[in-house]
Design an enzyme around this catalytic site. Structure first.
Site, PDB file in Angstrom:
ATOM      1  N   GLU A  40       0.845  -1.194   0.000  1.00 20.07           N
ATOM      2  CA  GLU A  40       0.000   0.000   0.000  1.00 20.07           C
ATOM      3  C   GLU A  40       0.881   1.245   0.000  1.00 20.07           C
ATOM      4  O   GLU A  40       1.575   1.521   0.965  1.00 20.07           O
ATOM      5  CB  GLU A  40      -0.909  -0.014   1.230  1.00 20.07           C
ATOM      6  N   LYS A 129     -11.642  -1.132   6.926  1.00 23.24           N
ATOM      7  CA  LYS A 129     -10.386  -0.887   7.619  1.00 23.24           C
ATOM      8  C   LYS A 129     -10.708  -0.297   8.989  1.00 23.24           C
ATOM      9  O   LYS A 129     -11.152   0.852   9.087  1.00 23.24           O
ATOM     10  CB  LYS A 129      -9.514   0.081   6.804  1.00 23.24           C
TER      11      LYS A 129
END
Length: 211
Positions: A40, A129
């Site tokens: 990421e 998340k």
């Protein structure tokens, strides 16, 4: 395998922040050698879209490259055009979810409460998340995971080898990790064997936690 399946199968997403773009290919290679297959790139760094565009063609086919800290739909569009295969935010922004979903890109908004989780799911989020996970701990994750059904959960923030088992036990499907996974000092030294070894230790903890 679909992108979401591959992301969940990875077990851990490496959150890469403020790494020199010139170093990124070597960092990605070292992390993959250590067992990390989801990267990421945070969008709040310098020219994150350019970094993603340059990195994607260099990584192995098994490695996913996505974007994190995506704060708005315009940023989501830029990183997706650059080649991001998934988009993650620290907060809930339905326009980010819509932009990614429209482009067929996996999207995971940041949530903390059941209401935010429900709103994110209604907007089309592929995973949730839970951030920052360390401030509420595994018990909070377990409490909100129960009513959510099958939506995957990715706690991020303060996750390390010492607590990753507790988070998976509480219902995590995959975790996001930064400095606990990535040896920034070793990157600074150009010691990519140390980067690999550090990542391997974290991945081993994840594998043990998922058994």
């Amino acid at each position: 395998m679909r992108t979401l399946d591959r992301l969940l199968d990875s077990g851990v997403v490496a959150v890469l922040r403020d790494i020199d773009p010139d170093d990124m290919p070597a960092v990605a290679e070292a992390l993959q050698a250590g067992g990390v297959t989801a990267l990421e790139i945070t969008a709040d760094g310098h020219d994150a879209s350019g970094t993603i565009a340059e990195l994607v063609p260099t990584v192995d086919d098994e490695v996913l490259v996505g974007a994190g800290t995506v704060m708005d739909s315009a940023t989501a569009s830029r990183v997706i055009e650059a080649g991001a295969e998934f988009v993650v935010s620290p907060h809930l922004d339905c326009e980010v979810i819509e932009t990614a979903s429209r482009r067929g890109v996996v999207v995971g908004p940041g949530v903390m409460t059941p209401t935010e989780a429900a709103d994110a799911m209604a907007a089309g989020a592929d995973l949730l998340k839970v951030f920052p996970a360390s401030t509420v701990g595994p018990s909070h994750l377990a409490a909100i995971a129960g009513p959510l059904g099958d939506v995957p959960i990715m706690p991020t923030g303060g996750i390390g080898p010492d607590n990753v088992e507790s988070f998976f036990g509480a219902g995590a499907d995959v975790v996001g990790a930064g400095s606990a996974l990535i040896d920034y000092d070793a990157i600074e030294r150009g010691d990519y064997e140390a980067v690999e070894a550090h990542a391997r230790e974290f991945v081993a903890a994840v594998e043990d936690a998922r058994e």
